[in-house]
Write an enzyme that holds these catalytic residues in place. Structure first.
Site, short mmCIF file in Angstrom:
data_model
loop_
_atom_site.label_atom_id
_atom_site.label_comp_id
_atom_site.label_asym_id
_atom_site.label_seq_id
_atom_site.Cartn_x
_atom_site.Cartn_y
_atom_site.Cartn_z
N ASN A 147 -4.27 -21.64 33.00
CA ASN A 147 -3.95 -20.27 33.43
C ASN A 147 -3.97 -19.26 32.28
OD1 ASN A 147 -1.63 -21.35 32.41
ND2 ASN A 147 -0.31 -20.70 34.09
N GLU A 246 6.75 -27.54 28.87
CA GLU A 246 6.85 -26.27 29.61
C GLU A 246 6.21 -26.51 30.96
OE1 GLU A 246 8.41 -23.69 28.65
OE2 GLU A 246 8.63 -24.00 26.51
N CYS A 280 3.46 -19.60 35.46
CA CYS A 280 4.72 -20.32 35.66
C CYS A 280 5.89 -19.36 35.84
CB CYS A 280 4.98 -21.22 34.47
SG CYS A 280 4.91 -20.30 32.93
N GLU A 456 9.76 -23.02 23.38
CA GLU A 456 8.74 -22.45 22.51
C GLU A 456 9.22 -21.05 22.15
OE1 GLU A 456 5.12 -22.79 24.85
OE2 GLU A 456 4.69 -24.72 23.93
#
Ligand code: NAD
Length: 475
Positions: A147, A246, A280, A456
């Site tokens: 994505n 993630e 997300c 992150e």
């Protein structure tokens, strides 16, 4: 573009290649190297061979290399944006934003690498000196999604390089060409051989063991679905490699009756339709308080009906195609399920008939949605905005938290107390209060529950590639 894997500073051709298609046309736009397990192992070897030297470089010198990569990306901004558009499908402006966003991560971590401080700790006995050092973990393997085919790699590469780790990147099979474009920038930036390596493949499962179970690998960093994330955790158990994940989200977007409705509609539009709903962080469940539900839904539907659908390269396009037919079918199934259970279509609702050649779905708003519908209980990953109504603050927080995911949540209100209470009670790693984009290279990014492990961004992002070592002196 070279159809090879970038290993130890050279492009290594492979016997097999695979085709990459444009989701806007379903036509082939390029080919990528199809690496097998042996080449994956060679890449790990290259990263392992380069590690000691790279770890010994000063943080300042590593930062210089990272700034050169950033400069190379910006120098080829147009070309790289074109590559992203051609295989990912997103509108060109979003692709340009992605390249710039990636360079922000390089810039931030180039600086943050200088701050990998250790500690001198008071001892519990006389005559001892306790020193805690921060050491790079070693070889890191990054497995990344389609994505944000450039930014998701750089989000891992930048902290790894800054910490002194070397890396092997395995990008998504749908979008290997953006990764190749990044590694061309890495090549031009004169990054020492073996520090950054790229392995592309059409069958990720076949590389799982050689990449993830090799004892030379000390860190696995993954962005993608929760299901694949769990497979990677199992693989990491072989050698207890450190893992950062993630994963998927199921973001609630809560609009209270005192909210600035214009801002809430604009925020919902941005949060839901960026990358065509394939992020997300995307709002997946839009909860609107009863008193303003009708007004908000009408305004949102009016705004969504004006979004221009088309190939990302076309002028003025707001919403591109879905990544592939599987993505399209999932969105269709969610809409069909919602309609069968009593939802209403406010706008959109079907395949975009004006664009039959690509994987296009109309930007859609559904009203009358309930928590049991697939669109409100599973990650749709497409341009569908389901509106659910609620009565009280306590009720909506309970419903919002009723999910196995916990990545991002949004709250729209002008009441400070309500904003505070909601942000404290929502079980999500990031909460945007009147903010549809709560992500920054400078702050921790990650999820609660099944949305991930670790963070992150910010100093935590650097720590994810470091290990503490205690040196105890008797003197
Ligand atoms: P995916 O899990 O199918 O694929 C992600 C990566 O894993 C790809 O590189 C793929 O090739 C690889 N992979 C797939 N099967 C594998 C296997 N058996 N062994 C090893 N590697 C394997 O996810 P996707 O469809 O590409 O991405 C969408 C998902 O990613 C969504 O759930 C989305 O929410 C999540 N995502 C999360 C974040 C975040 O920061 N939390 C960001 C972007 C996307």
């Amino acid at each position: 573009m070279p159809a090879g894997c970038y290993i130890d500073g050279v492009w290594v051709p492979t016997a097999a290649t695979f085709e990459v298609t444009d989701p806007a046309t379903r036509k082939v736009v390029g080919v990528a190297a199809d690496a097998g397990p042996e080449l994956a192992s060679t890449a790990i070897g290259a990263a392992h061979g380069a590690f000691d030297k790279w770890a010994d470089w000063t943080a300042q010198d590593r930062a210089e290399v990272m700034r050169r990569i950033s400069a190379e990306l910006l120098a080829r901004l147009d070309h790289i944006a074109d590559v992203i558009v051609s295989e990912q499908g997103k509108p060109r402006a979003q692709a340009i934003f992605e390249v710039r966003y990636a360079t922000q991560w390089l810039g931030w971590f180039a600086e943050e690498g200088r701050r990998a401080y250790g500690e001198v700790v008071p001892s519990h006995v006389p005559g001892k000196r306790l020193i805690v050092q921060q050491k790079p973990l070693g070889v890191a393997v990054a497995v990344t999604p389609w994505n944000f085919p450039l930014a998701m790699i750089v989000r891992k590469l930048a902290p790894a390089m800054a910490a002194g780790c070397t890396m092997v990147v395995k990008p998504a099979e749908q979008t290997p060409l953006s990764a190749v474009a990044l590694f061309q920038a890495i090549e031009r930036a004169d990054v020492p051989e073996g520090v950054c390596n790229l392995v592309t493949s059409s069958s990720p499962g076949s590389l799982a063991a050689p990449l993830l179970e090799d004892p030379r690998v000390r860190k696995i960093t993954f962005t993608g679905s929760t299901e694949v994330g769990k497979l990677l955790v199992r693989a990491s158990a072989t050698n207890l490699a450190r893992v950062s994940l993630e994963l998927g989200g199921q973001a609630p977007f809560i609009v209270f009756d005192d909210a600035d409705l214009d801002a809430a509609v604009e925020g919902a539009l941005m949060s839901k339709f960026q990358v065509n709903g394939q992020s997300c962080l995307c709002a997946n469940r839009i909860f609107v308080q009863d008193a303003v539900a009708k007004d908000f839904t009408a305004r949102l539907a009016a705004a969504v009906s004006k979004l221009k659908v088309g190939a990302g390269a076309e002028e003025g396009v707001d919403v591109g195609p879905l990544i592939d037919d599987a993505g399209l079918q999932k969105v269709e199934a969610h809409v069909a399920d919602a309609l069968a259970r009593g939802a209403n279509v406010e706008t959109g609702g079907g395949r975009a008939v004006a664009n039959p050649d690509g994987c296009f779905f109309e930007p859609t708003v559904l009203s009358g949605c309930t928590d049991e519908m697939m669109c409100a209980s599973d990650e749709t990953f497409g341009p569908v905005a389901p509106v659910l109504t609620f009565q009280t603050e306590a009720e909506v927080i309970t419903r919002a938290n009723h999910t196995r995911y916990g990545l991002a949540a949004y709250v729209y209100t002008r009441d400070l107390g309500r904003a505070m209470r909601a942000s404290e009670r929502l079980e999500f790693g990031m909460v945007g209060v009147n903010d549809p984009m709560p992500a920054s290279p400078t702050a921790p990014f990650g999820g609660f529950k099944e949305s991930g492990l670790g963070r992150e961004g910010g100093h935590d992002g650097l720590e994810a590639f470091l290990e503490k070592k205690l040196v105890s002196f008797v003197c």
